[in-house]
Write a protein that holds these residues in place. Sequence first.
Motif, short mmCIF file in Angstrom:
data_model
loop_
_atom_site.label_atom_id
_atom_site.label_comp_id
_atom_site.label_asym_id
_atom_site.label_seq_id
_atom_site.Cartn_x
_atom_site.Cartn_y
_atom_site.Cartn_z
N MET A 94 47.95 44.17 42.98
CA MET A 94 48.22 44.44 41.39
C MET A 94 48.58 45.87 41.00
O MET A 94 49.62 45.95 40.35
CB MET A 94 46.89 43.81 40.61
CG MET A 94 46.58 42.62 40.67
SD MET A 94 47.88 41.50 39.93
CE MET A 94 47.23 41.72 38.03
N THR A 95 47.76 46.66 41.65
CA THR A 95 48.32 48.16 41.26
C THR A 95 49.59 48.35 41.81
O THR A 95 50.29 48.96 41.22
CB THR A 95 47.24 49.16 42.05
OG1 THR A 95 45.89 48.75 41.61
CG2 THR A 95 47.55 50.62 42.12
N LEU A 96 50.08 48.00 42.99
CA LEU A 96 51.41 48.04 43.39
C LEU A 96 52.45 47.52 42.71
O LEU A 96 53.44 47.99 42.28
CB LEU A 96 51.42 47.77 44.93
CG LEU A 96 50.68 48.80 45.86
CD1 LEU A 96 50.78 47.96 47.33
CD2 LEU A 96 51.21 50.08 46.11
N THR A 97 51.84 46.35 42.24
CA THR A 97 53.12 45.65 41.26
C THR A 97 53.06 46.27 39.88
O THR A 97 54.42 46.58 39.41
CB THR A 97 52.31 44.19 41.01
OG1 THR A 97 52.47 43.45 42.33
CG2 THR A 97 53.38 43.27 40.33
N GLU A 98 51.98 46.93 39.41
CA GLU A 98 51.87 47.46 37.83
C GLU A 98 52.93 48.95 38.13
O GLU A 98 53.49 49.20 37.10
CB GLU A 98 50.60 47.75 37.63
CG GLU A 98 49.77 46.68 37.06
CD GLU A 98 48.48 47.12 37.08
OE1 GLU A 98 47.99 48.44 37.04
OE2 GLU A 98 47.44 46.28 36.30
N ARG A 99 52.70 49.60 39.33
CA ARG A 99 53.44 50.79 39.40
C ARG A 99 54.83 50.76 40.07
O ARG A 99 55.51 51.67 40.37
CB ARG A 99 52.54 51.87 40.38
CG ARG A 99 51.20 51.99 39.62
CD ARG A 99 50.32 52.98 40.30
NE ARG A 99 49.01 53.13 39.56
CZ ARG A 99 47.86 53.98 40.06
NH1 ARG A 99 48.15 54.52 41.20
NH2 ARG A 99 46.93 54.13 39.25
N GLY A 100 55.26 49.51 40.33
CA GLY A 100 56.73 49.36 40.97
C GLY A 100 56.77 49.87 42.34
O GLY A 100 58.05 50.11 42.80
N ALA A 101 55.70 49.59 43.09
CA ALA A 101 55.56 50.11 44.43
C ALA A 101 55.98 49.00 45.50
O ALA A 101 56.03 49.56 46.46
CB ALA A 101 54.53 51.24 44.78
N LEU A 102 56.08 47.92 44.99
CA LEU A 102 56.33 46.94 46.00
C LEU A 102 57.70 47.07 46.46
O LEU A 102 58.76 47.32 45.97
CB LEU A 102 56.10 45.63 45.36
CG LEU A 102 54.68 44.97 45.08
CD1 LEU A 102 54.62 43.65 44.28
CD2 LEU A 102 54.07 44.86 46.59
N PRO A 103 57.93 46.71 48.05
CA PRO A 103 59.17 46.57 48.48
C PRO A 103 60.03 45.67 47.84
O PRO A 103 59.74 44.59 47.26
CB PRO A 103 58.92 46.24 49.93
CG PRO A 103 57.62 46.46 50.27
CD PRO A 103 56.80 46.34 48.99
N THR A 104 61.39 46.00 47.77
CA THR A 104 62.26 45.10 47.02
C THR A 104 62.45 43.65 47.71
O THR A 104 62.53 42.72 47.06
CB THR A 104 63.80 45.65 47.07
OG1 THR A 104 64.05 45.97 48.63
CG2 THR A 104 63.70 46.75 45.95
N ASP A 105 62.30 43.85 49.03
CA ASP A 105 61.95 42.51 49.89
C ASP A 105 60.69 42.23 50.05
O ASP A 105 60.12 42.78 51.04
CB ASP A 105 62.62 42.75 51.35
CG ASP A 105 62.62 41.47 52.11
OD1 ASP A 105 62.37 40.23 51.52
OD2 ASP A 105 63.07 41.48 53.68
N ILE A 106 60.05 41.19 49.41
CA ILE A 106 58.75 41.01 49.51
C ILE A 106 58.56 39.65 50.02
O ILE A 106 57.56 38.97 49.84
CB ILE A 106 58.12 40.96 48.26
CG1 ILE A 106 58.85 40.06 47.25
CG2 ILE A 106 58.13 42.44 47.67
CD1 ILE A 106 57.91 39.99 45.99
#
Length: 146
Positions: A94-106
Amino acid sequence: MGYLRTMLMRVRALLVSMPPSQRYSIAALFAAVVVSLVMLVSWSAREGYVPVISELSGPQMTSIQEALQGSRYDYRFREGTLMVAGAQREAVLMTLTERGALPTDISSSFGFENLVEPQGFSLKTAEQQQMEYNIALGNMLARAIS
């Protein structure tokens, strides 16, 4: 109480009648058992790390590290995989999603297929189940959009 006192006196008499080498051996074995029990209890209390996102590249790991820097999460990278404590997995996602840090290819991240995988015996609260569902839904939508 009398029985316990009688047994204690018998053990004391038995130890006094033993040669010193046998008493030292018994004391060493008792100490080894106590140390082993303490180590077993401390090892069982440790929480294991579970994978969150795998197949990360260097820049992706850097952005994830920047997003999680200063947070209360215990994480580490192992062979291109983000590993966190088992209880913190959903919160880290959730934190990574909120901060936009998830890789573009998930494509390798948490999705609905992970919700139906058997993960041993675990009791999850309704909040944890809802959080996992929301993460999986968001990731599936991101897959569809990309």
